[in-house]
Design an enzyme around this catalytic site. Structure first.
Site, PDB file in Angstrom:
ATOM      1  N   ARG A 130       7.256  17.027   9.042  1.00  0.00           N
ATOM      2  CA  ARG A 130       7.825  16.879   7.707  1.00  0.00           C
ATOM      3  C   ARG A 130       8.500  18.155   7.240  1.00  0.00           C
ATOM      4  O   ARG A 130       9.482  18.118   6.529  1.00  0.00           O
ATOM      5  CB  ARG A 130       6.728  16.505   6.703  1.00  0.00           C
ATOM      6  N   HIS A 178       4.104   7.421   8.772  1.00  0.00           N
ATOM      7  CA  HIS A 178       3.600   7.133  10.122  1.00  0.00           C
ATOM      8  C   HIS A 178       4.395   5.994  10.750  1.00  0.00           C
ATOM      9  O   HIS A 178       4.769   6.054  11.929  1.00  0.00           O
ATOM     10  CB  HIS A 178       2.120   6.716  10.082  1.00  0.00           C
ATOM     11  N   SER A 214      -1.147  11.655   4.370  1.00  0.00           N
ATOM     12  CA  SER A 214      -2.342  10.873   4.039  1.00  0.00           C
ATOM     13  C   SER A 214      -3.165  11.574   2.965  1.00  0.00           C
ATOM     14  O   SER A 214      -3.695  10.932   2.058  1.00  0.00           O
ATOM     15  CB  SER A 214      -3.192  10.648   5.292  1.00  0.00           C
TER      16      SER A 214
END
Length: 160
Positions: free
Chosen positions: A91, A18, A129
């Site tokens: 990603r 992030h 996450s």
């Protein structure tokens, strides 16, 4: 014309991936708002207050940054604050498929708002996450994937 972008997410927890996207986006826009989505239907590990604290501490001193929370649709929040761009990190191809569909709907709802996709840097391309929380739950080290304050909070929270 000022270019204001929103970087929305749950940031539960904030990862180095992030931060990579955030720092790179600060070079592209006059101002970036990290907008933490508050979703009462979604279970989070960290409270909104904890996530705000992490982001404030980790991003201290970054110029052109604001931190906020919002509920509802991201495009509605963009229109509320006058943002013309939404930043999304990618990603892998699977991220693109999901994010592309959302960007098309956002464009339909708010033609004035563009979605800007930034590819994650190679060293962060595997970090999410969800994965960080799962690895930490099993007692493994995630210190290379999250800021130090987040890593300590993860260990503390998951050891309770």
């Amino acid at each position: 014309m000022k270019h204001l972008a929103i970087y929305p997410g749950s940031f539960d927890p904030l990862t180095n991936g992030h931060l990579d996207i955030l720092q790179r986006s600060l070079g592209l826009f006059d101002k970036v708002i990290i907008a933490i989505a508050v979703n009462s239907n979604k279970s989070t590990l960290f409270s909104i207050e904890e996530r705000l604290e992490f982001i404030h501490k980790v991003t201290q001193g970054l110029k052109g940054l604001e931190i906020d929370t919002f509920q509802g649709l991201t495009v509605d929040y963009c229109n509320k604050v006058g943002a013309n761009s939404i930043i999304r990190g990618l990603r892998a191809v699977t991220d693109f498929d999901y994010e592309y569909a959302i960007s098309l709907m956002n464009k339909k709802l708010a033609p004035n708002v563009e979605t800007v996709f930034l590819m994650s840097s190679g060293e962060y391309s595997f970090i999410s996450s969800t994965i960080v929380k799962e690895v930490a739950r099993h007692g493994r080290d995630v210190s290379n994937q999250v800021p130090e304050i987040v890593g300590k909070a993860l260990l503390k929270k998951l050891s309770q």
